[in-house]
Scaffold this motif. Structure first.
Motif, PDB file in Angstrom:
ATOM      1  N   THR A   1       0.811  -1.212   0.000  1.00  0.00           N
ATOM      2  CA  THR A   1       0.000   0.000   0.000  1.00  0.00           C
ATOM      3  C   THR A   1       0.848   1.268   0.000  1.00  0.00           C
ATOM      4  OG1 THR A   1      -0.092   0.119   2.419  1.00  0.00           O
ATOM      5  CG2 THR A   1      -1.792  -1.189   1.330  1.00  0.00           C
ATOM      6  N   LEU A   2       2.183   1.128  -0.012  1.00  0.00           N
ATOM      7  CA  LEU A   2       3.051   2.315  -0.001  1.00  0.00           C
ATOM      8  C   LEU A   2       3.263   2.838  -1.418  1.00  0.00           C
ATOM      9  CD1 LEU A   2       5.815   1.200   2.523  1.00  0.00           C
ATOM     10  CD2 LEU A   2       3.765   2.521   2.987  1.00  0.00           C
ATOM     11  N   SER A   3       3.749   4.054  -1.517  1.00  0.00           N
ATOM     12  CA  SER A   3       4.099   4.622  -2.818  1.00  0.00           C
ATOM     13  C   SER A   3       5.434   4.024  -3.272  1.00  0.00           C
ATOM     14  CB  SER A   3       4.226   6.136  -2.717  1.00  0.00           C
ATOM     15  OG  SER A   3       5.430   6.466  -2.038  1.00  0.00           O
ATOM     16  N   GLY A   4       5.738   4.201  -4.561  1.00  0.00           N
ATOM     17  CA  GLY A   4       6.969   3.642  -5.114  1.00  0.00           C
ATOM     18  C   GLY A   4       8.213   4.113  -4.374  1.00  0.00           C
TER      19      GLY A   4
ATOM     20  N   PRO B   1      17.820   2.138  -8.974  1.00  0.00           N
ATOM     21  CA  PRO B   1      16.986   2.371  -7.796  1.00  0.00           C
ATOM     22  C   PRO B   1      15.943   3.474  -7.987  1.00  0.00           C
ATOM     23  CG  PRO B   1      19.187   3.276  -7.465  1.00  0.00           C
ATOM     24  CD  PRO B   1      19.230   2.482  -8.726  1.00  0.00           C
ATOM     25  N   THR B   2      16.161   4.351  -8.937  1.00  0.00           N
ATOM     26  CA  THR B   2      15.226   5.482  -9.075  1.00  0.00           C
ATOM     27  C   THR B   2      14.156   5.242 -10.135  1.00  0.00           C
ATOM     28  OG1 THR B   2      16.703   6.545 -10.645  1.00  0.00           O
ATOM     29  CG2 THR B   2      16.933   7.185  -8.343  1.00  0.00           C
ATOM     30  N   ASN B   3      14.179   4.037 -10.704  1.00  0.00           N
ATOM     31  CA  ASN B   3      13.193   3.711 -11.736  1.00  0.00           C
ATOM     32  C   ASN B   3      11.762   3.941 -11.252  1.00  0.00           C
ATOM     33  OD1 ASN B   3      13.430   2.972 -14.321  1.00  0.00           O
ATOM     34  ND2 ASN B   3      13.676   0.788 -13.966  1.00  0.00           N
ATOM     35  N   HIS B   4      10.961   4.555 -12.059  1.00  0.00           N
ATOM     36  CA  HIS B   4       9.529   4.769 -11.778  1.00  0.00           C
ATOM     37  C   HIS B   4       9.263   5.715 -10.607  1.00  0.00           C
ATOM     38  CE1 HIS B   4       9.053   1.562 -14.568  1.00  0.00           C
ATOM     39  NE2 HIS B   4       9.508   0.644 -13.750  1.00  0.00           N
ATOM     40  N   LEU B   5      10.277   6.407 -10.096  1.00  0.00           N
ATOM     41  CA  LEU B   5      10.014   7.337  -8.996  1.00  0.00           C
ATOM     42  C   LEU B   5       9.846   8.747  -9.555  1.00  0.00           C
ATOM     43  CD1 LEU B   5      12.526   6.229  -6.211  1.00  0.00           C
ATOM     44  CD2 LEU B   5      10.269   5.340  -6.784  1.00  0.00           C
TER      45      LEU B   5
ATOM     46  N   ILE C   1      10.489  12.826  -9.506  1.00  0.00           N
ATOM     47  CA  ILE C   1      11.799  13.467  -9.434  1.00  0.00           C
ATOM     48  C   ILE C   1      12.215  13.763  -7.989  1.00  0.00           C
ATOM     49  CG2 ILE C   1      10.813  15.770  -9.926  1.00  0.00           C
ATOM     50  CD1 ILE C   1      14.264  14.486 -11.058  1.00  0.00           C
ATOM     51  N   GLY C   2      11.238  14.161  -7.154  1.00  0.00           N
ATOM     52  CA  GLY C   2      11.564  14.442  -5.758  1.00  0.00           C
ATOM     53  C   GLY C   2      12.057  13.200  -5.033  1.00  0.00           C
ATOM     54  N   ALA C   3      11.315  12.093  -5.240  1.00  0.00           N
ATOM     55  CA  ALA C   3      11.684  10.843  -4.592  1.00  0.00           C
ATOM     56  C   ALA C   3      13.035  10.342  -5.100  1.00  0.00           C
ATOM     57  CB  ALA C   3      10.597   9.788  -4.834  1.00  0.00           C
ATOM     58  N   GLN C   4      13.297  10.572  -6.410  1.00  0.00           N
ATOM     59  CA  GLN C   4      14.581  10.150  -6.984  1.00  0.00           C
ATOM     60  C   GLN C   4      15.748  10.806  -6.258  1.00  0.00           C
ATOM     61  OE1 GLN C   4      15.087  10.683 -11.180  1.00  0.00           O
ATOM     62  NE2 GLN C   4      13.127   9.727 -11.676  1.00  0.00           N
TER      63      GLN C   4
ATOM     64  N   ALA D   1      25.780   0.938  -8.277  1.00  0.00           N
ATOM     65  CA  ALA D   1      24.410   1.126  -8.733  1.00  0.00           C
ATOM     66  C   ALA D   1      24.380   1.190 -10.251  1.00  0.00           C
ATOM     67  CB  ALA D   1      23.834   2.412  -8.141  1.00  0.00           C
ATOM     68  N   ALA D   2      23.528   0.385 -10.856  1.00  0.00           N
ATOM     69  CA  ALA D   2      23.253   0.559 -12.280  1.00  0.00           C
ATOM     70  C   ALA D   2      22.341   1.765 -12.395  1.00  0.00           C
ATOM     71  CB  ALA D   2      22.580  -0.687 -12.834  1.00  0.00           C
ATOM     72  N   LEU D   3      22.737   2.730 -13.196  1.00  0.00           N
ATOM     73  CA  LEU D   3      21.960   3.969 -13.296  1.00  0.00           C
ATOM     74  C   LEU D   3      21.582   4.219 -14.749  1.00  0.00           C
ATOM     75  CD1 LEU D   3      23.999   6.305 -10.908  1.00  0.00           C
ATOM     76  CD2 LEU D   3      21.764   5.277 -10.453  1.00  0.00           C
ATOM     77  N   HIS D   4      20.359   4.646 -14.939  1.00  0.00           N
ATOM     78  CA  HIS D   4      19.917   4.968 -16.288  1.00  0.00           C
ATOM     79  C   HIS D   4      20.151   6.444 -16.585  1.00  0.00           C
ATOM     80  CE1 HIS D   4      18.131   2.075 -18.922  1.00  0.00           C
ATOM     81  NE2 HIS D   4      17.550   3.050 -19.585  1.00  0.00           N
ATOM     82  N   ASP D   5      19.966   7.235 -15.550  1.00  0.00           N
ATOM     83  CA  ASP D   5      20.055   8.679 -15.718  1.00  0.00           C
ATOM     84  C   ASP D   5      21.521   9.112 -15.573  1.00  0.00           C
ATOM     85  OD1 ASP D   5      20.029  11.474 -15.363  1.00  0.00           O
ATOM     86  OD2 ASP D   5      17.953  11.393 -14.655  1.00  0.00           O
TER      87      ASP D   5
END
Lengths: 360, 265
Positions: free
Chosen positions: B138-141, B165-169, B171-174, B190-194
């Motif tokens: 029930t938590l947010s991503g 780790p920041t996938n689908h988050l 921008i603030g949460a990222q 960390a594998a990072l996309h950004d």
């Protein structure tokens, strides 16, 4: 406890832990269920075409379990000890074993629809049993129905696992597909033999396919009971790893769990339980699917609780369903599988409705 | 504890995925794995997770070959925040964070006072203790990623592995999550996309393409316009972030740059 907002603390909504039995009442639940298992077994032994008073059930059982010769009625002794006790015990062991097998497979493939027959085991067992029950019994070469069914079950497991593995790694998705394919193959063979069978043979086949513990004797019990004991002990010790596995393969591996070995262990446990049970009791459906879901609703998702409670609930459920199947239409008996499905399906639909409302 | 890969090669069904990857991540540093889709980032991490066994070479944490130590010992060496978030269950936040203690517990051992204290501390460290009785699903991503990070902390391993780790988050949460990860002070891969996250948050980056290391080292030395053009096929420029003063990457499709240059001339 770290601070929580008062509003958060007071309301226990669907967002919070939602199972029906609170954590602190868990021990009490296990004690009650264990007592209920014993009571339902005693009642199931007492009730029948010739009713036996509960006192005599206890007396006969006591006499057999303790050394020394005591006075007792020979008729009651025969009914209780030779006919009903093995039958009730087989019902209990089958219910418990199929439920545990269901827990194993649901954890393994992480699919709520997984049940002990997912791996094509019952279908393979059916082929063996049907061969032994008909004109084709020469094929099974004196194995007997139980032996032939067990051989069929093992062959289907080996086939499914062989098809599903790649370089020793078992992928759950492939396991489901291979199980379904082998299951259909088995059904095709069974259907073909049924068409060739004569009417007397057909009734025996129908009874076997729908599952029954009516012909149970003491010699049917050791194999499923030993399988159940081994699997239960392992699962009780390893419940925490099952919890981790339900969080996903990567999570489990990250927590220091050899995922492939755990999967193979679950596969072996579920196969052993299902094969030993199906070969003596036929294809009793729905128990392995239903009981683990109902139990999770009661005690939550932790396998350290789900395993023992499923064991007890499964045993009680099948003992009572067997009682129902032989008392509803006396003196006729009905296959137990009809009742497990007839009771199970509505319950399952209710479960599905209530869950989808609360979660998604 | 440092993390290294020595000549790691993996092929799956005859297709080479990693081809002699050698790299070292210094103890206590944050290392970003970057590269296009299919470059082998996740596969390299999966070798470290003990899911894919390298056909050649070895992955090491400190001096321990991940595939030579027992699985449980590997659980004490590195923790994983993976991409799989299984939501079809009723586990609470606390249940999940407590799973981090599995490698510390013997069979049948109950949760000890130490275990409970470590779980409390991990929950507080990621700022999610208020949700401990909530059901994970029930938590947010962003909250869920914090819970998985808390589980990794409860594991008490010196090395932290994260797959996007920041996938689908949002921008603030990222940015909150990345700040938190940096502040933990663990050896982190960390594998990072950004790519902009890589330049802003990593001490070192490793650029992968077709399963080989193209460049490795300080972010500014690796994330050059030339490398980005060669590997990603985009035009890039490094500027200074107007708000933080940190290096900042801006991108444009190669065609768009050509068009703009044509206009200007």
């Amino acid at each position: 406890m770290p601070s929580t907002l008062p509003a958060e603390r007071s309301k226990r909504t669907a967002a919070h832990r939602a199972h029906l039995v609170p954590d602190r009442a868990y021990s009490l639940l296990v004690v009650l269920l264990a007592a209920a298992t014993v009571v339902s077994a005693a009642v199931a032994i007492a009730v029948g075409t010739v009713p036996v008073p509960l006192g005599d059930v206890v007396a006969v059982t006591w006499a057999h379990l303790t050394p020394g010769d005591t006075e007792r009625s020979l008729l009651y002794d025969q009914i209780v000890w030779d006919f009903r006790t093995p039958r009730v015990l087989l019902a209990g062991v089958s219910g418990a074993g199929l439920s545990i097998a269901g827990v194993c497979l649901q954890a393994l493939v992480r699919n709520p629809l997984a049940d002990p027959y997912l791996l094509g085991i019952s279908s393979g067992a059916s082929v063996g049993a049907v061969l032994a029950l008909t004109f084709a019994s020469a094929v099974t070469a004196g194995l007997g129905v139980t032996g032939a069914a067990f051989a069929g079950a093992l062959m289907s497991v080996v086939l499914v696992v062989g098809l599903a593995q790649r370089a020793g790694q078992v992928a759950p998705g492939r396991l489901i597909l291979a199980g379904v394919a082998v299951g259909y193959l088995g059904s095709a063979v069974t259907s073909y033999i049924q068409l060739q069978a004569n009417p007397t043979e057909l009734r025996g086949i129908m009874f076997w396919l729908l599952g029954s513990v009516s012909g149970a004797s003491w010699s049917d019990l050791p194999a499923p009971a030993v399988a159940l004991l081994c699997c239960m002990l392992w699962l009780l010790v390893d419940g925490r790893r099952l919890n981790a596995l339900t969080m996903g393969e990567t999570s489990a591996a990250g927590l220091g769990i050899d995922v492939n070995r755990l999967r193979l262990g679950l596969l072996a446990a579920a196969s052993l339980l299902t094969a030993t049970i199906v070969s003596v009791a036929g294809g009793i459906g729905f128990v392995g699917l239903l009981v683990p879901h109902a139990v999770r609703l009661l005690v939550g998702p932790d396998h350290r609780r789900v395993v023992p409670v499923s064991l007890l609930v499964g045993a009680i459920f099948l003992i009572l369903v067997d009682l129902l199947s032989r008392t509803l239409d006396r003196p006729n008996e009905m296959p137990i599988g009809i009742f497990t499905a007839a009771l199970g399906a509505p319950f399952f639909l209710w479960l599905l409705r209530s869950r989808s409302g609360a979660v998604r | 504890m440092k993390v290294s890969a020595a000549g790691v090669s993996v092929s799956i069904d005859g297709t080479p995925i990693l081809d002699g990857v050698t790299l070292t991540a210094a103890a206590g540093s944050v290392t970003g794995l970057i590269g296009p889709n299919g470059s082998g980032k996740s596969t390299l991490l999966r070798c470290l997770y003990r899911i894919i066994r390298p056909q050649q070479g070895a992955v090491l944490i400190g001096e321990h070959d991940v595939w030579q130590v027992p699985a449980r010992r590997a659980g004490l060496l590195r923790a994983v925040v993976a991409q799989d978030q299984e939501l079809d269950n009723d586990y609470t936040v606390r249940d999940i964070v407590a799973m981090g203690r599995i490698p510390h517990q013997r069979l049948l051992e109950r949760e000890s006072a130490t275990d409970r204290a470590v779980v409390d501390e991990a929950l507080a460290r990621v700022g999610i203790e208020w949700a401990q009785t909530r059901r994970f699903a029930t938590l947010s991503g962003g909250e869920r990623q914090r819970v998985l990070l808390a589980r990794a902390l409860a594991q008490g391993a010196p090395v932290l592995l994260l797959d996007e780790p920041t996938n689908h988050l949002d921008i603030g949460a990222q940015l909150e999550l990345l700040d938190l990860i940096r502040d933990l002070g663990l050896t982190t891969i960390a594998a990072l996309h950004d790519l902009d996250h890589a330049i802003a948050y990593c001490d070192a980056v490793v650029l992968l393409q077709h399963g080989r290391v193209v460049a490795a080292g300080e972010p500014a030395a690796v994330l050059t316009p030339q490398h980005l053009a060669d590997v990603f096929g985009v035009r890039a420029a490094v500027t200074t972030h107007p708000l933080t003063g940190r290096p900042h990457l801006v991108f444009a499709a190669a065609a768009a740059v050509l068009l703009a240059e044509e206009h200007a001339s």
